[in-house]
Scaffold this active site. Structure first.
Site, PDB file in Angstrom:
ATOM      1  CB  THR A 251      39.456 -41.574   8.471  1.00 51.96           C
ATOM      2  OG1 THR A 251      40.435 -42.272   8.214  1.00 51.96           O
ATOM      3  CG2 THR A 251      38.239 -41.851   7.028  1.00 51.96           C
TER       4      THR A 251
ATOM      5  CD  GLU B 294      43.317 -45.558   5.820  1.00 59.70           C
ATOM      6  OE1 GLU B 294      43.311 -45.776   4.702  1.00 59.70           O
ATOM      7  OE2 GLU B 294      44.329 -45.664   6.588  1.00 59.70           O
TER       8      GLU B 294
ATOM      9  CE1 TYR C 159      36.565 -46.824   8.189  1.00 63.39           C
ATOM     10  CE2 TYR C 159      38.644 -45.796   7.050  1.00 63.39           C
ATOM     11  CZ  TYR C 159      37.745 -45.841   8.166  1.00 63.39           C
ATOM     12  OH  TYR C 159      37.762 -45.075   9.364  1.00 63.39           O
TER      13      TYR C 159
ATOM     14  CE  LYS D 181      34.340 -43.872   8.557  1.00 58.21           C
ATOM     15  NZ  LYS D 181      33.584 -43.278   9.736  1.00 58.21           N
TER      16      LYS D 181
HETATM   17  P1  NDP Z   1      35.212 -49.053  16.719  1.00 54.12           P
HETATM   18  O1  NDP Z   1      35.402 -50.002  15.246  1.00 54.12           O
HETATM   19  O2  NDP Z   1      35.912 -49.184  17.686  1.00 54.12           O
HETATM   20  O3  NDP Z   1      33.670 -48.711  16.730  1.00 54.12           O
HETATM   21  C1  NDP Z   1      32.839 -48.736  15.692  1.00 54.12           C
HETATM   22  C2  NDP Z   1      31.138 -48.782  16.351  1.00 54.12           C
HETATM   23  O4  NDP Z   1      30.404 -48.606  15.109  1.00 54.12           O
HETATM   24  C3  NDP Z   1      30.850 -49.738  17.426  1.00 54.12           C
HETATM   25  O5  NDP Z   1      30.191 -49.229  18.260  1.00 54.12           O
HETATM   26  C4  NDP Z   1      29.972 -50.670  16.353  1.00 54.12           C
HETATM   27  O6  NDP Z   1      29.029 -51.271  17.106  1.00 54.12           O
HETATM   28  C5  NDP Z   1      29.250 -49.613  15.445  1.00 54.12           C
HETATM   29  N1  NDP Z   1      28.786 -50.086  14.218  1.00 54.12           N
HETATM   30  C6  NDP Z   1      29.226 -50.793  13.532  1.00 54.12           C
HETATM   31  N2  NDP Z   1      28.181 -51.140  12.522  1.00 54.12           N
HETATM   32  C7  NDP Z   1      27.149 -50.612  12.916  1.00 54.12           C
HETATM   33  C8  NDP Z   1      25.888 -50.474  12.293  1.00 54.12           C
HETATM   34  N3  NDP Z   1      25.421 -51.211  11.186  1.00 54.12           N
HETATM   35  N4  NDP Z   1      25.013 -50.017  12.856  1.00 54.12           N
HETATM   36  C9  NDP Z   1      25.073 -49.318  14.190  1.00 54.12           C
HETATM   37  N5  NDP Z   1      26.413 -49.298  14.798  1.00 54.12           N
HETATM   38  C10 NDP Z   1      27.322 -49.935  14.071  1.00 54.12           C
HETATM   39  O7  NDP Z   1      35.605 -47.705  15.785  1.00 54.12           O
HETATM   40  P2  NDP Z   1      36.436 -46.446  16.466  1.00 54.12           P
HETATM   41  O8  NDP Z   1      35.710 -46.107  17.846  1.00 54.12           O
HETATM   42  O9  NDP Z   1      37.774 -46.616  16.625  1.00 54.12           O
HETATM   43  O10 NDP Z   1      36.119 -45.367  15.536  1.00 54.12           O
HETATM   44  C11 NDP Z   1      34.835 -44.453  15.663  1.00 54.12           C
HETATM   45  C12 NDP Z   1      34.904 -43.804  14.267  1.00 54.12           C
HETATM   46  O11 NDP Z   1      36.101 -42.897  14.002  1.00 54.12           O
HETATM   47  C13 NDP Z   1      34.509 -44.718  13.159  1.00 54.12           C
HETATM   48  O12 NDP Z   1      33.453 -44.223  12.053  1.00 54.12           O
HETATM   49  C14 NDP Z   1      35.918 -44.963  12.501  1.00 54.12           C
HETATM   50  O13 NDP Z   1      35.718 -45.249  11.115  1.00 54.12           O
HETATM   51  C15 NDP Z   1      36.419 -43.450  12.556  1.00 54.12           C
HETATM   52  N6  NDP Z   1      37.857 -43.207  12.644  1.00 54.12           N
HETATM   53  C16 NDP Z   1      38.669 -43.925  13.581  1.00 54.12           C
HETATM   54  C17 NDP Z   1      40.052 -43.629  13.634  1.00 54.12           C
HETATM   55  C18 NDP Z   1      40.720 -44.500  14.730  1.00 54.12           C
HETATM   56  O14 NDP Z   1      41.812 -44.313  14.640  1.00 54.12           O
HETATM   57  N7  NDP Z   1      40.130 -44.915  15.657  1.00 54.12           N
HETATM   58  C19 NDP Z   1      40.701 -42.825  12.754  1.00 54.12           C
HETATM   59  C20 NDP Z   1      39.653 -42.074  11.808  1.00 54.12           C
HETATM   60  C21 NDP Z   1      38.455 -42.352  11.869  1.00 54.12           C
HETATM   61  P3  NDP Z   1      29.251 -52.880  17.648  1.00 54.12           P
HETATM   62  O15 NDP Z   1      29.694 -52.637  19.054  1.00 54.12           O
HETATM   63  O16 NDP Z   1      27.934 -53.467  17.702  1.00 54.12           O
HETATM   64  O17 NDP Z   1      30.266 -53.600  16.566  1.00 54.12           O
HETATM   65  P1  GDP Z   2      44.626 -48.355   9.314  1.00 52.19           P
HETATM   66  O1  GDP Z   2      45.605 -47.136   9.147  1.00 52.19           O
HETATM   67  O2  GDP Z   2      43.313 -47.709   9.473  1.00 52.19           O
HETATM   68  O3  GDP Z   2      44.595 -49.241   8.228  1.00 52.19           O
HETATM   69  O4  GDP Z   2      45.274 -49.122  10.779  1.00 52.19           O
HETATM   70  P2  GDP Z   2      45.697 -50.431  11.230  1.00 52.19           P
HETATM   71  O5  GDP Z   2      45.990 -50.545  12.606  1.00 52.19           O
HETATM   72  O6  GDP Z   2      44.824 -51.612  10.701  1.00 52.19           O
HETATM   73  O7  GDP Z   2      46.889 -50.421  10.139  1.00 52.19           O
HETATM   74  C1  GDP Z   2      48.064 -49.457  10.374  1.00 52.19           C
HETATM   75  C2  GDP Z   2      49.086 -49.893   9.475  1.00 52.19           C
HETATM   76  O8  GDP Z   2      49.750 -50.911   9.922  1.00 52.19           O
HETATM   77  C3  GDP Z   2      48.732 -50.404   7.996  1.00 52.19           C
HETATM   78  O9  GDP Z   2      49.435 -49.862   6.989  1.00 52.19           O
HETATM   79  C4  GDP Z   2      48.841 -51.822   7.720  1.00 52.19           C
HETATM   80  O10 GDP Z   2      49.012 -52.566   6.602  1.00 52.19           O
HETATM   81  C5  GDP Z   2      49.920 -52.285   8.786  1.00 52.19           C
HETATM   82  N1  GDP Z   2      50.153 -53.420   9.428  1.00 52.19           N
HETATM   83  C6  GDP Z   2      51.101 -54.126   9.053  1.00 52.19           C
HETATM   84  N2  GDP Z   2      50.745 -55.620   9.749  1.00 52.19           N
HETATM   85  C7  GDP Z   2      49.657 -55.222  10.166  1.00 52.19           C
HETATM   86  C8  GDP Z   2      48.596 -56.459  10.495  1.00 52.19           C
HETATM   87  O11 GDP Z   2      48.989 -57.492  10.969  1.00 52.19           O
HETATM   88  N3  GDP Z   2      47.316 -56.149  11.293  1.00 52.19           N
HETATM   89  C9  GDP Z   2      46.799 -54.549  10.923  1.00 52.19           C
HETATM   90  N4  GDP Z   2      45.775 -54.226  11.080  1.00 52.19           N
HETATM   91  N5  GDP Z   2      47.928 -53.757  10.098  1.00 52.19           N
HETATM   92  C10 GDP Z   2      48.979 -54.400   9.891  1.00 52.19           C
END
Ligand code: NDP
Ligand code: GDP
Length: 321
Positions: A124, A126, A148, A152
């Site tokens: 990520t 992050e 987080y 990662k």
């Molecule tokens: P989501 O939060 O939508 O999905 C997370 C998934 O992980 C869900 O299917 C969840 O299952 C599963 N999960 C959580 N805990 C466990 C566990 N203990 N055992 C097995 N499965 C588990 O994330 P995204 O799809 O948005 O992201 C996918 C990946 O990419 C993640 O690793 C995220 O950190 C990373 N990422 C995402 C970004 C983004 O902008 N979306 C950016 C960069 C990296 P359940 O449905 O049961 O909760």
């Molecule tokens: P992140 O980049 O993985 O932290 O994704 P988020 O969508 O959670 O947050 C994006 C940015 O929006 C971060 O800088 C947060 O601090 C900002 N932010 C401001 N207000 C909010 C809020 O109410 N919820 C979330 N999730 N983010 C917020």
């Protein structure tokens, strides 16, 4: 012969789009799903009949070994995570366990059961956290700003280590924020598009947000899962930055979303609540995706205004319906 892929995090935003993509390419797709009291299948309901779901949890080594023995995948996509930064401050140990140790459990299981499988790790932006340069590329130093990000970072280096120590085909995708109508409602983009839709339909009066100043490089999730697949088709494993190369403030996103729903005076509907501020913030993120463009032939197509349009439209339909 058709390839087999094992996807962890299948029920999440990316896992569901990736499963669709792999099915469309003829893969047998196995999804690792954890047991919940109420199954969370909204994102995969439409493809459930084509998926092979295997019980497992990233905190349980045995379940991973069993899933790998049952599926014998050619490719493994590790997308499972506690993925919400704000929650990671409240649940740092769980976040480290699922995201950090979970990745090592999977790598170790793969080393024993399917050492030749190609592995994708969901890294990520992050990792860059307190950024040292803008835009960021694969050589920019890391400085995570949340539990987080730290979890990662551990997973990222574990992947590099398994690549170097055991010559395994492990690649890190350093993905910037990517969104869609399947994004969890707690994330900024979805919270805003859902809130805007409720306000437009007379079902809510305002949205409570935190810091409006941070900048993010937001792209469209279905395009990003294609980059994951492309990484595993390369003869050699490597790490890639994936993003649009454009950065916008949270405020800009909010303004665009309200305008998309026909509301010009957005600040009348947005309240600030300190509880949404983070103990340490990532102020600015912007990708330099040149390597992905040159090596993978990948580039982001959907820019912010179009992304906002897609998400607001979907939420207006859902809330209206
Ligand atoms: P989501 O939060 O939508 O999905 C997370 C998934 O992980 C869900 O299917 C969840 O299952 C599963 N999960 C959580 N805990 C466990 C566990 N203990 N055992 C097995 N499965 C588990 O994330 P995204 O799809 O948005 O992201 C996918 C990946 O990419 C993640 O690793 C995220 O950190 C990373 N990422 C995402 C970004 C983004 O902008 N979306 C950016 C960069 C990296 P359940 O449905 O049961 O909760
Ligand atoms: P992140 O980049 O993985 O932290 O994704 P988020 O969508 O959670 O947050 C994006 C940015 O929006 C971060 O800088 C947060 O601090 C900002 N932010 C401001 N207000 C909010 C809020 O109410 N919820 C979330 N999730 N983010 C917020």
């Amino acid at each position: 012969m058709a390839k087999t892929a094992l996807v962890t995090g299948t029920t999440g935003q990316d896992g569901s789009f990736l499963s669709e993509l792999l099915l469309s390419k003829g893969y047998e797709v196995c999804g690792l799903v954890r047991r919940l009291s109420s199954p969370n299948i909204t994102n995969i309901q439409h493809v459930m009949k084509d998926l092979r779901l295997l019980d497992g949890d990233m905190t349980d080594q045995t379940s991973m070994i069993t899933a790998l023995k049952e599926s014998r995948p050619d490719e493994i996509y590790n997308l499972a995570a506690q993925s919400f930064v704000a929650t990671s401050f409240r649940q740092p140990v769980l976040t480290a366990d699922v995201n950090g140790l979970g990745a090592v459990r999977l790598l170790e299981a793969a080393k024993e059961v399917v050492p030749d499988a190609r592995i994708y790790q969901a890294s990520t932006s992050e990792l860059f956290g307190l950024v040292r340069e803008t835009p960021q590329n694969e050589n920019t130093p890391f400085h995570p700003r949340s539990p987080y990000g730290v979890s990662k970072l551990f997973a990222y280096w574990a992947c590099v280590n398994y690549r170097e120590a055991y010559e395994m085909h492990v690649s890190n995708g350093i993905l910037y924020n990517h969104e869609s109508s399947r994004r969890g409602l707690e994330f900024l983009t979805r919270k805003v598009t859902d809130g805007v839709a409720r306000i437009a339909k007379g079902k809510a009066t305002h949205i409570e947000l935190g810091n409006l100043d941070p900048k993010r490089d937001w792209g469209y999730a279905p395009e990003y899962v294609d980059a994951m697949w492309r990484m595993l088709q390369q003869p050699k494993p490597d790490d890639y930055v994936i993003g649009t190369g454009e950065s916008h403030t949270v405020r800009e996103f909010v303004e665009l979303a309200f305008r998309e729903a026909g509301i010009e005076k957005w600040d009348k509907y947005v309240r600030t609540d300190p509880k949404h501020f983070r103990p340490a913030e990532v102020q600015t993120l912007c990708a330099d995706p040149s390597k992905a463009r040159n090596v993978l032939g990948w580039r982001a197509k959907t820019r912010l205004p179009e992304l906002v349009k897609i998400m607001v439209k979907a939420d207006l339909e859902r809330v209206g319906g």
